[in-house]
Scaffold this motif. Structure first.
Motif, PDB file in Angstrom:
ATOM      1  N   SER A   6       0.622  -0.954  -0.033  1.00  0.00           N
ATOM      2  CA  SER A   6      -0.131   0.032  -0.025  1.00  0.00           C
ATOM      3  C   SER A   6       0.823   1.116  -0.121  1.00  0.00           C
ATOM      4  CB  SER A   6      -0.937  -0.090   1.390  1.00  0.00           C
ATOM      5  OG  SER A   6      -1.462   1.394   1.449  1.00  0.00           O
ATOM      6  N   HIS A  31      -1.189  -1.482  -4.302  1.00  0.00           N
ATOM      7  CA  HIS A  31      -2.347  -0.961  -3.500  1.00  0.00           C
ATOM      8  C   HIS A  31      -2.505   0.477  -3.407  1.00  0.00           C
ATOM      9  CE1 HIS A  31      -5.790  -2.004  -1.038  1.00  0.00           C
ATOM     10  NE2 HIS A  31      -5.732  -1.130  -0.128  1.00  0.00           N
ATOM     11  N   ASP A  33      -4.887   3.288  -2.183  1.00  0.00           N
ATOM     12  CA  ASP A  33      -5.921   3.659  -1.046  1.00  0.00           C
ATOM     13  C   ASP A  33      -6.360   5.054  -1.426  1.00  0.00           C
ATOM     14  OD1 ASP A  33      -5.929   1.589   0.768  1.00  0.00           O
ATOM     15  OD2 ASP A  33      -4.043   1.985   1.198  1.00  0.00           O
ATOM     16  N   HIS A  64      -8.327   0.836  -4.075  1.00  0.00           N
ATOM     17  CA  HIS A  64      -9.312   0.604  -2.836  1.00  0.00           C
ATOM     18  C   HIS A  64      -9.976   2.081  -2.725  1.00  0.00           C
ATOM     19  CE1 HIS A  64      -9.412  -0.454   1.718  1.00  0.00           C
ATOM     20  NE2 HIS A  64     -10.726  -0.350   1.043  1.00  0.00           N
ATOM     21  N   PRO A 142     -11.241   1.073   8.251  1.00  0.00           N
ATOM     22  CA  PRO A 142     -10.470   1.837   7.282  1.00  0.00           C
ATOM     23  C   PRO A 142     -10.192   3.180   7.300  1.00  0.00           C
ATOM     24  CG  PRO A 142     -12.882   1.207   6.508  1.00  0.00           C
ATOM     25  CD  PRO A 142     -12.475   0.719   7.882  1.00  0.00           C
ATOM     26  N   GLY A 143      -9.174   3.908   6.941  1.00  0.00           N
ATOM     27  CA  GLY A 143      -9.068   5.203   7.076  1.00  0.00           C
ATOM     28  C   GLY A 143      -7.434   5.696   7.537  1.00  0.00           C
ATOM     29  N   GLY A 146      -0.861   1.750   9.700  1.00  0.00           N
ATOM     30  CA  GLY A 146      -0.292   1.676  10.934  1.00  0.00           C
ATOM     31  C   GLY A 146      -1.058   1.107  12.229  1.00  0.00           C
ATOM     32  N   ASP A 176      -6.317  -6.645   4.377  1.00  0.00           N
ATOM     33  CA  ASP A 176      -5.800  -5.142   4.348  1.00  0.00           C
ATOM     34  C   ASP A 176      -6.205  -4.697   5.732  1.00  0.00           C
ATOM     35  OD1 ASP A 176      -5.201  -2.693   3.750  1.00  0.00           O
ATOM     36  OD2 ASP A 176      -6.857  -2.118   2.742  1.00  0.00           O
ATOM     37  N   GLY A 178      -2.845  -3.961   8.974  1.00  0.00           N
ATOM     38  CA  GLY A 178      -2.244  -4.662  10.213  1.00  0.00           C
ATOM     39  C   GLY A 178      -1.485  -5.776   9.519  1.00  0.00           C
ATOM     40  N   GLY A 198       1.475  -1.846   4.284  1.00  0.00           N
ATOM     41  CA  GLY A 198       1.611  -0.631   4.019  1.00  0.00           C
ATOM     42  C   GLY A 198       2.860  -0.342   4.839  1.00  0.00           C
ATOM     43  N   SER A 199       2.577  -0.168   6.168  1.00  0.00           N
ATOM     44  CA  SER A 199       3.770   0.343   6.964  1.00  0.00           C
ATOM     45  C   SER A 199       4.586  -0.938   7.227  1.00  0.00           C
ATOM     46  CB  SER A 199       3.081   0.644   8.469  1.00  0.00           C
ATOM     47  OG  SER A 199       2.195  -0.297   9.015  1.00  0.00           O
TER      48      SER A 199
HETATM   49  C1  DX5 Z   1      -6.492   1.415   5.462  1.00  0.00           C
HETATM   50  C2  DX5 Z   1      -5.895   0.971   4.271  1.00  0.00           C
HETATM   51  C3  DX5 Z   1      -4.672   0.137   4.029  1.00  0.00           C
HETATM   52  C4  DX5 Z   1      -3.610   0.762   4.854  1.00  0.00           C
HETATM   53  C5  DX5 Z   1      -2.961  -0.555   5.256  1.00  0.00           C
HETATM   54  O1  DX5 Z   1      -7.655   1.955   5.567  1.00  0.00           O
HETATM   55  O2  DX5 Z   1      -7.095   0.545   3.400  1.00  0.00           O
HETATM   56  O3  DX5 Z   1      -4.404  -0.306   2.854  1.00  0.00           O
HETATM   57  O4  DX5 Z   1      -2.514   1.280   3.830  1.00  0.00           O
HETATM   58  O5  DX5 Z   1      -1.660   0.023   6.167  1.00  0.00           O
HETATM   59  P1  DX5 Z   1      -1.142  -1.033   7.093  1.00  0.00           P
HETATM   60  O6  DX5 Z   1      -0.372  -2.312   6.320  1.00  0.00           O
HETATM   61  O7  DX5 Z   1      -0.161  -0.187   7.614  1.00  0.00           O
HETATM   62  O8  DX5 Z   1      -2.188  -1.512   8.127  1.00  0.00           O
END
Ligand code: DX5
Ligand code: ZN
Length: 215
Positions: A6, A31, A33, A64, A142-143, A146, A176, A178, A198-199
């Protein structure tokens, strides 16, 4: 396992460098977002940046949409180069609207996915499962990137795996939120096909190692 990093956790001022890093690290998807500050309490980026991303990569663009009224913006994201558009079940008024968004995406020749928030039951999307290319199970609200993985996603993945296998459907299961080495393994064992991270990927000192550890 398909890995979809992401770019919400990337450096937006040097996005091209981060895209190259994930390509060289062995990811095949990206990905993207999209947040509108209305459906979710955060704002990220829109379709014009997606168009710029499309020009510098051949990665499969996994979009997404965390936005209200997704139908209004489908064409913009498709024109910008999306390969898959996933919208939220909760952004639609009813199942008829869900069906019409899926049809509209597929009629334009790209793949269609639907996402469910942590408090939405999988049963809600069962009636449209056979029409979908992907279901995205949110394992955080979602939002924001991390956040910590919510274990209740595991049962949803298992249920979907069962329905998809028994119905001999093509639909992929994506997770998606954590995702790290440990939670990624749990999702894999439960039957997921695609992991978004992502993180975990962008904070890791070695991008390739991070991606490999999820495969
Ligand atoms: C959250 C996003 C995710 C986010 C995931 O609303 O949809 O795609 O980037 O980030 P991590 O992998 O850090 O949880
Ligand atoms: Zn996402």
């Amino acid at each position: 396992m398909i890995i979809s990093p992401s770019v919400l956790s990337a450096n937006f001022a040097d996005l091209k460098t981060d895209i190259k890093k994930i390509e060289e690290g062995g990811a095949s998807w990206l990905h993207y977002d999209v947040m509108d500050g209305h459906f979710v309490p955060n704002i990220s980026f829109g379709y014009s940046i997606l168009g710029d991303v499309r020009k510098v990569t051949d990665l499969f663009l996994d979009v997404h949409l965390m936005i209200s009224d997704p139908k209004k913006y489908l064409n913009d994201f498709i024109k910008a180069g999306a390969d898959l558009i996933t919208f939220h079940y909760e952004s639609c008024d009813d199942l008829d609207q869900v069906k019409s968004v899926i049809t509209e995406i597929k009629n334009q020749g790209i793949k269609a996915g639907i996402s469910i928030k942590p408090n939405t039951d999988v049963e809600a999307i069962k009636p449209v499962l056979a029409d979908l290319d992907l279901v995205l199970v949110m394992s955080v609200e979602p939002g924001f990137g991390g956040q910590s993985f919510m274990p209740k996603a595991i049962d949803k993945i298992k249920t979907l795996r069962n329905w998809i296998d028994q119905g001999k459907m093509e639909c992929l299961i994506e997770v998606d939120g954590g995702i790290n080495e440990e939670t990624g393994k749990q999702c894999k064992e439960a039957g997921a096909d695609v992991l978004v991270a992502g993180s975990y990927i962008f904070k890791h000192e070695n991008t390739k190692e991070a991606i490999e550890s999820l495969k």
